[in-house]
Design a protein around this motif. Structure first.
Motif, PDB file in Angstrom:
ATOM      1  N   THR A  54       0.835  -1.187   0.000  1.00 48.94           N
ATOM      2  CA  THR A  54       0.000   0.000   0.000  1.00 48.94           C
ATOM      3  C   THR A  54       0.875   1.245   0.000  1.00 48.94           C
ATOM      4  O   THR A  54       2.051   1.206   0.336  1.00 48.94           O
ATOM      5  CB  THR A  54      -0.899   0.021   1.238  1.00 48.94           C
ATOM      6  N   GLY A  55       0.295   2.349  -0.354  1.00 48.39           N
ATOM      7  CA  GLY A  55       1.032   3.608  -0.399  1.00 48.39           C
ATOM      8  C   GLY A  55       0.561   4.445  -1.565  1.00 48.39           C
ATOM      9  O   GLY A  55      -0.112   3.967  -2.485  1.00 48.39           O
ATOM     10  N   ILE A  56       0.916   5.713  -1.530  1.00 50.89           N
ATOM     11  CA  ILE A  56       0.537   6.657  -2.575  1.00 50.89           C
ATOM     12  C   ILE A  56       1.673   6.735  -3.595  1.00 50.89           C
ATOM     13  O   ILE A  56       2.831   6.968  -3.227  1.00 50.89           O
ATOM     14  CB  ILE A  56       0.283   8.045  -1.973  1.00 50.89           C
ATOM     15  N   TYR A  63      11.835   2.196   1.769  1.00 46.43           N
ATOM     16  CA  TYR A  63      12.212   3.443   1.125  1.00 46.43           C
ATOM     17  C   TYR A  63      11.142   3.835   0.121  1.00 46.43           C
ATOM     18  O   TYR A  63      10.428   2.984  -0.406  1.00 46.43           O
ATOM     19  CB  TYR A  63      13.555   3.315   0.402  1.00 46.43           C
ATOM     20  N   GLY A  64      11.064   5.124  -0.148  1.00 43.44           N
ATOM     21  CA  GLY A  64      10.129   5.631  -1.131  1.00 43.44           C
ATOM     22  C   GLY A  64      10.533   7.028  -1.548  1.00 43.44           C
ATOM     23  O   GLY A  64      11.662   7.457  -1.321  1.00 43.44           O
ATOM     24  N   TYR A  85       7.863   4.645  -7.472  1.00 42.49           N
ATOM     25  CA  TYR A  85       8.097   5.030  -6.084  1.00 42.49           C
ATOM     26  C   TYR A  85       6.774   5.447  -5.445  1.00 42.49           C
ATOM     27  O   TYR A  85       6.092   6.342  -5.953  1.00 42.49           O
ATOM     28  CB  TYR A  85       9.080   6.207  -6.007  1.00 42.49           C
ATOM     29  N   THR A  86       6.407   4.780  -4.368  1.00 34.45           N
ATOM     30  CA  THR A  86       5.319   5.287  -3.543  1.00 34.45           C
ATOM     31  C   THR A  86       5.948   6.062  -2.389  1.00 34.45           C
ATOM     32  O   THR A  86       7.163   6.245  -2.329  1.00 34.45           O
ATOM     33  CB  THR A  86       4.443   4.149  -3.001  1.00 34.45           C
ATOM     34  N   ASP A  87       5.128   6.513  -1.456  1.00 37.58           N
ATOM     35  CA  ASP A  87       5.678   7.247  -0.327  1.00 37.58           C
ATOM     36  C   ASP A  87       6.393   6.334   0.660  1.00 37.58           C
ATOM     37  O   ASP A  87       7.094   6.826   1.551  1.00 37.58           O
ATOM     38  CB  ASP A  87       4.584   8.035   0.393  1.00 37.58           C
TER      39      ASP A  87
END
Length: 358
Positions: free
Chosen positions: A9-11, A52-53, A25-27
């Motif tokens: 998950t992540g933006i 990492y993001g 790359y997500t956050d």
């Protein structure tokens, strides 16, 4: 169109190609998108890291076969696999950068490469600034950082030709009007407001001499709401409003071993150089204290030690303490005129004498 589901998950913050893969790359994570030659599943996604993001859009840049990434907690290199992740800011500028940044305006952060100087420019809003007003410059050959104050800018990039121009038609305060026909060697305004004037005719300020630009070189270019202008040009040390830059070298809480002794800083010799035959004055300011504090240092700007490049070889300081703070600059305050000339400082030699042990 295909839809791809990421494993974590992540933006999604940014996507940049690397070694024939699209790195996503997500956050909080990094993924690699690759072609499979399978008609039913033409793409595959590999999860590379969940630690990492990227901080925001336009916070990743490719150079020399790897990425420099502005993450939420670190500035790091990524070369395509988890073992290649390496911090470039640790023990250098990491704490300063993330403390100085306005975290309410992360969408104003942008990054570009100044290839002529082997640099990557990280532009960000500091303090309460609404737009980017500082640039953290990383020289990837020397692995060193410098910080530059800039006007609050909306965007920037490295381009082949640029000039100082006014989108709103220009007046005596904002600069020349935008009147000439667009050509390949001109830079248009960021929002399509027209063509810039010829780079050999436009001045930085009302009375400056035309700049000698290399038409094949890519220069840093900044855009604000009114102007498009060079972020840097060789041997030009004034901004687009005609003000001289301040250049400085500083060090906070420099210990002189053994740290339990109070030392006497007698004098400082400089390895300094200039390009112009004119003498360049540098001013050194020194503060001393006996205990490490981490507090902000306030220098007494009335107690300066001038050094003239071309006629001086040292300055006499005569300060005592366990820790020394110093600034070397050619423009101590914003109201000072500054030298407006090139100078370089490649080394210092400090003469230390015994000052006591209490």
């Amino acid at each position: 169109a295909d839809e791809i589901q990421l494993a974590s998950t992540g933006i999604v913050r940014d996507m940049v190609e690397l070694q024939n893969q699209m790195i996503i790359y997500t956050d909080r994570s990094i993924h690699a998108l690759s072609k499979t030659n399978n008609v039913l599943s033409p793409f595959s996604v590999t999860n590379i890291s969940n630690s990492y993001g990227a901080m925001t859009l336009d916070s990743v840049i490719e150079f020399d076969g790897k990425h420099l990434v502005i993450g939420n907690n670190d500035i790091y290199l990524f070369g395509g696999h988890p073992g290649s992740i390496q911090s470039v800011a640790e023990n250098k500028v990491r704490d300063f950068f993330y403390f100085d940044m306005n975290k309410e305006k992360l969408n104003q952060v942008f990054i570009f490469r100044n290839i002529a100087k082997d640099e990557i420019w990280i532009n960000y809003p500091s303090g309460n600034a609404k737009y980017s007003d500082k640039t953290l410059i990383w020289n990837y050959k020397n692995n060193c950082f410098t910080v530059r104050k800039i006007s609050e800018v909306r965007s920037g990039f490295a381009g082949r030709a640029a000039t100082y121009l006014s989108i709103d038609g220009g007046d005596s305060n904002t600069g020349p009007a935008n009147t000439e026909t667009p050509k390949d060697e001109f830079v248009s305004t960021a929002n399509g407001g027209g063509a810039a004037e010829n780079v050999t005719e436009v001045l930085a300020g009302d009375d400056a001499d035309p700049f000698d630009f290399d038409s094949a070189r890519r220069y840093p270019i900044f855009c604000d709401s009114v102007h498009v202008y060079y972020g840097e040009a060789d041997d030009v040390f004034i901004d687009h409003e005609g003000n001289t830059y301040e250049s400085r070298v500083a060090r906070i809480e420099l210990p002189i071993t053994p740290e339990l002794d109070v030392e006497h800083m007698k004098s400082v010799a400089f390895w300094a150089s200039r390009k112009s035959p004119e003498e360049v004055e540098l001013d050194m300011f020194v503060q001393t204290h006996n205990s490490p504090t981490g507090d902000e240092v306030v220098f007494d700007l009335t107690q300066k030690h001038p050094f003239i490049i071309g006629s001086s070889y040292k300055v006499d300081v005569h300060s005592k303490g366990r820790f020394f703070d110093y600034i070397i600059t050619d423009k101590p305050t914003a109201s000072d005129e500054g030298s407006g000339l090139y100078w370089a400082l490649s080394g210092m030699q400090v003469s230390i004498g015994k000052g006591g042990s209490r």
